[in-house]
Design an enzyme around this catalytic site. Sequence first.
Site, PDB file in Angstrom:
ATOM      1  N   ARG A 211      -3.816 -28.485-121.990  1.00 32.38           N
ATOM      2  CA  ARG A 211      -4.961 -29.157-121.353  1.00 32.38           C
ATOM      3  C   ARG A 211      -5.079 -30.631-121.769  1.00 32.38           C
ATOM      4  NH1 ARG A 211      -6.994 -23.878-121.919  1.00 32.38           N
ATOM      5  NH2 ARG A 211      -7.826 -23.012-119.984  1.00 32.38           N
TER       6      ARG A 211
ATOM      7  N   LEU B 233      -2.233 -29.718-130.362  1.00 29.56           N
ATOM      8  CA  LEU B 233      -1.476 -29.762-129.108  1.00 29.56           C
ATOM      9  C   LEU B 233      -1.998 -28.677-128.179  1.00 29.56           C
ATOM     10  CD1 LEU B 233       2.187 -30.340-130.339  1.00 29.56           C
ATOM     11  CD2 LEU B 233       0.663 -31.972-129.221  1.00 29.56           C
ATOM     12  N   SER B 234      -2.183 -29.049-126.921  1.00 32.11           N
ATOM     13  CA  SER B 234      -2.668 -28.100-125.914  1.00 32.11           C
ATOM     14  C   SER B 234      -2.186 -28.575-124.555  1.00 32.11           C
ATOM     15  CB  SER B 234      -4.202 -28.081-125.929  1.00 32.11           C
ATOM     16  OG  SER B 234      -4.690 -27.484-124.749  1.00 32.11           O
TER      17      SER B 234
ATOM     18  N   ALA C 233       3.453 -25.545-118.983  1.00 35.23           N
ATOM     19  CA  ALA C 233       3.118 -26.897-119.456  1.00 35.23           C
ATOM     20  C   ALA C 233       3.411 -26.954-120.961  1.00 35.23           C
ATOM     21  CB  ALA C 233       1.667 -27.263-119.137  1.00 35.23           C
TER      22      ALA C 233
ATOM     23  N   GLY D 262       3.936 -27.237-129.673  1.00 39.15           N
ATOM     24  CA  GLY D 262       3.279 -26.029-130.210  1.00 39.15           C
ATOM     25  C   GLY D 262       4.027 -24.794-129.724  1.00 39.15           C
ATOM     26  N   HIS D 263       4.324 -24.754-128.421  1.00 36.71           N
ATOM     27  CA  HIS D 263       5.101 -23.633-127.873  1.00 36.71           C
ATOM     28  C   HIS D 263       6.503 -23.612-128.486  1.00 36.71           C
ATOM     29  CE1 HIS D 263       2.246 -24.516-124.411  1.00 36.71           C
ATOM     30  NE2 HIS D 263       2.000 -23.246-124.642  1.00 36.71           N
TER      31      HIS D 263
ATOM     32  N   LYS E 110      -3.406 -21.416-132.899  1.00 38.13           N
ATOM     33  CA  LYS E 110      -4.242 -22.324-132.115  1.00 38.13           C
ATOM     34  C   LYS E 110      -5.333 -21.533-131.387  1.00 38.13           C
ATOM     35  CE  LYS E 110      -5.356 -25.667-129.107  1.00 38.13           C
ATOM     36  NZ  LYS E 110      -5.690 -24.987-127.905  1.00 38.13           N
ATOM     37  N   ASP E 111      -4.948 -20.374-130.836  1.00 42.45           N
ATOM     38  CA  ASP E 111      -5.911 -19.501-130.158  1.00 42.45           C
ATOM     39  C   ASP E 111      -6.225 -18.356-131.122  1.00 42.45           C
ATOM     40  OD1 ASP E 111      -5.897 -20.554-127.162  1.00 42.45           O
ATOM     41  OD2 ASP E 111      -3.876 -20.676-127.960  1.00 42.45           O
TER      42      ASP E 111
ATOM     43  N   GLN F  40      -7.861 -15.175-129.761  1.00 44.40           N
ATOM     44  CA  GLN F  40      -6.907 -14.446-128.923  1.00 44.40           C
ATOM     45  C   GLN F  40      -5.930 -13.666-129.806  1.00 44.40           C
ATOM     46  OE1 GLN F  40      -4.762 -16.034-125.290  1.00 44.40           O
ATOM     47  NE2 GLN F  40      -3.237 -16.480-126.848  1.00 44.40           N
TER      48      GLN F  40
HETATM   49  P1  AMP Z   1      -0.809 -21.119-123.736  1.00 45.21           P
HETATM   50  O1  AMP Z   1       0.370 -21.525-122.908  1.00 45.21           O
HETATM   51  O2  AMP Z   1      -1.741 -22.237-124.031  1.00 45.21           O
HETATM   52  O3  AMP Z   1      -1.464 -19.868-123.226  1.00 45.21           O
HETATM   53  O4  AMP Z   1      -0.217 -20.745-125.153  1.00 45.21           O
HETATM   54  C1  AMP Z   1       0.839 -19.844-125.322  1.00 45.21           C
HETATM   55  C2  AMP Z   1       1.001 -19.559-126.794  1.00 45.21           C
HETATM   56  O5  AMP Z   1       1.290 -20.773-127.479  1.00 45.21           O
HETATM   57  C3  AMP Z   1      -0.271 -18.988-127.430  1.00 45.21           C
HETATM   58  O6  AMP Z   1       0.084 -17.972-128.353  1.00 45.21           O
HETATM   59  C4  AMP Z   1      -0.872 -20.184-128.106  1.00 45.21           C
HETATM   60  O7  AMP Z   1      -1.681 -19.861-129.219  1.00 45.21           O
HETATM   61  C5  AMP Z   1       0.378 -20.927-128.539  1.00 45.21           C
HETATM   62  N1  AMP Z   1       0.044 -22.345-128.740  1.00 45.21           N
HETATM   63  C6  AMP Z   1      -0.541 -23.195-127.860  1.00 45.21           C
HETATM   64  N2  AMP Z   1      -0.773 -24.401-128.435  1.00 45.21           N
HETATM   65  C7  AMP Z   1      -0.326 -24.286-129.714  1.00 45.21           C
HETATM   66  C8  AMP Z   1      -0.300 -25.184-130.833  1.00 45.21           C
HETATM   67  N3  AMP Z   1      -0.791 -26.425-130.763  1.00 45.21           N
HETATM   68  N4  AMP Z   1       0.222 -24.737-131.991  1.00 45.21           N
HETATM   69  C9  AMP Z   1       0.709 -23.471-132.095  1.00 45.21           C
HETATM   70  N5  AMP Z   1       0.706 -22.589-131.083  1.00 45.21           N
HETATM   71  C10 AMP Z   1       0.198 -22.983-129.912  1.00 45.21           C
END
Ligand code: AMP
Length: 287
Positions: free
Chosen positions: A188, A185-186, A32, A36-37, A150-151, A154
């Site tokens: 979710r 951005l997320s 998704a 951000g990604h 963002k995390d 983590q």
């Molecule tokens: P996720 O798919 O949410 O597990 O995120 C995968 C990677 O993308 C993780 O390292 C997150 O910290 C990073 N990430 C997610 N959202 C953002 C964002 N808004 N800005 C920067 N990195 C992000």
Amino acid sequence: MEVILASKELNVKLDGFRGNGIRIGLIPTMGALHDGHASLMHEAKKRCDHVVLSIFINPTQFNDSADFDNYPSSHEADLALSESCGVDVVFMPSVSDLYQGEPRVDRVNYGLLTNGFEGGARPGHFDGVVAVVRRLFAAVKPEMAFFGEKDLQQLAVVRKLTENEFTDLQVIACPLIRDVDGLALSSRNARLGGKARAQALAIPRSIKQIQSAVLGRLSINQALNQAKIELELQEGVKLEYIDVIDGKSFETCRSGDHGVPYVLIAAEVGGVRLIDNIPLDPNRRLT
Ligand code: AMP
């Protein structure tokens, strides 16, 4: 760009890439994908010769089965974004391929890093995060791995894992990317309805308010208390925690004098759990 579904096939492909001085970069994601990604992909392209992006909704890091069941996925759009950002390989393993059978996780205890905040609110979450990141690192054997601020917690947990078990691997932290209205951005966010999307803006507003209040000489405690009172009055927002911590150790900070202090928040809006953070001092940050 190649899409690879199995670890064995990935091995063969990556062996073809490896060589003296060649850098392979890994970006672990749960799909998704959003901007951000994409920022992680751009950073990886700048620093590495070959970029692998993994898409894997890791069942072992969800302490809430409804959150796992409802986690958004958008494979076609994900592949299009990855390709446009110059990713070389998208790795999308099945659970049984990545975990080599039934998923098994070991308890991880990195003290405050795994027990506080997200670790406290989501029991077992970091056991699952460490299990999957360890397996992805072992499968890809990258020179660099890219994670978002963002995390933030983590990121600290992954740094600890790397320090303990993958000493040759460099973890690159990338800044948090926000939507134009300020919401982090997320993936979710796709689950927020129109009203909840507007209510969720109280999250970035409150942490920015703390940042400004402390810059304006309010104490951290006073700024936190003020923000908590305002958040309690916000319709639709269920605050889980808000605090100021050192972004490396996750110890709470009550003066801005030591470490790299960040304002950290988790709250539920419209049934969606959101997290956010901001450096307490805009001129002092981890990345
Ligand atoms: P996720 O798919 O949410 O597990 O995120 C995968 C990677 O993308 C993780 O390292 C997150 O910290 C990073 N990430 C997610 N959202 C953002 C964002 N808004 N800005 C920067 N990195 C992000």
